[in-house]
Design an enzyme around this catalytic site. Structure first.
Site, PDB file in Angstrom:
ATOM      1  N   GLY A 120     -31.196 -35.816  23.668  1.00  0.00           N
ATOM      2  CA  GLY A 120     -31.399 -34.626  24.485  1.00  0.00           C
ATOM      3  C   GLY A 120     -30.121 -33.820  24.544  1.00  0.00           C
ATOM      4  N   CYS A 121     -29.894 -33.161  25.625  1.00  0.00           N
ATOM      5  CA  CYS A 121     -28.709 -32.321  25.793  1.00  0.00           C
ATOM      6  C   CYS A 121     -27.439 -33.169  25.704  1.00  0.00           C
ATOM      7  CB  CYS A 121     -28.781 -31.622  27.155  1.00  0.00           C
ATOM      8  SG  CYS A 121     -27.321 -30.623  27.517  1.00  0.00           S
TER       9      CYS A 121
END
Length: 178
Positions: A14-15
């Site tokens: 993810g981020c």
């Protein structure tokens, strides 16, 4: 500790701000760098990666001392702080840049990561979508992405998303906190 004694693993979950904020708190981790990996563009920037056209994932390169923290422990943290069952998504963040991936730097890492990945897949009922590939075409992220949570803890995304992952790490892996 010399750089030659450190190992490096590259992770996408993810981020990259979330992963970086956690791994910067892990005992035995000496350096974390946000970047882009396993895409086609030679020197992508954030906007290009977010467009989905480069094929890159947001990643962290984690340089660690295996005498202080094992790769298995780093991967156990990885599978605890992100959802490896959602394809190209973490929470509200969607796109191929947010995929789950382990990008190895040696055959020994590949073998261990495959073992931990199998265990995670069993734990999640066969739903894990984490890719396991050698790191390829890595490019560091822009300076403003580095140490983002440390510099911006009150920013909305940091306060509501990143902080939760840091808290989960702190609660689940007390023995590994710096």
């Amino acid at each position: 500790m010399t750089a030659s004694q450190l190992e490096r693993i590259t992770l996408a979950g993810g981020c990259f701000w979330c992963l970086e904020a956690v791994y910067e708190r892990v005992r035995g981790v000496h350096h974390v760098e946000n970047g882009y990996s396993n895409g086609q563009a030679a020197h992508p920037n954030y906007e290009q990666v977010c467009s989905g056209h480069t094929g890159h994932a947001e990643v962290v390169r984690v340089d660690f001392d295996p005498a202080e923290v094992s790769l298995r422990e780093l991967l156990e943290i990885f599978f605890t702080i992100h959802d490896p069952t959602t394809l190209n998504r973490q929470g509200a963040d969607a796109g191929t840049q947010y995929r789950s991936g382990i990008y190895w730097h040696s055959d020994a890492q590949r073998q261990l990561a495959a073992e931990v990945l199998r265990e995670a897949n069993e734990h999640h009922g066969g739903r894990v979508v984490t890719e396991l590939l050698p790191e390829a075409n890595y490019h560091p992220a822009e300076a403003y992405h580095q140490h983002y949570y440390a510099r911006n803890p009150e920013q909305g995304y940091c306060a509501f998303v990143v902080a939760g992952k840091v808290d989960k790490f702190l609660a689940s892996f007390k023995r590994l906190v710096k």
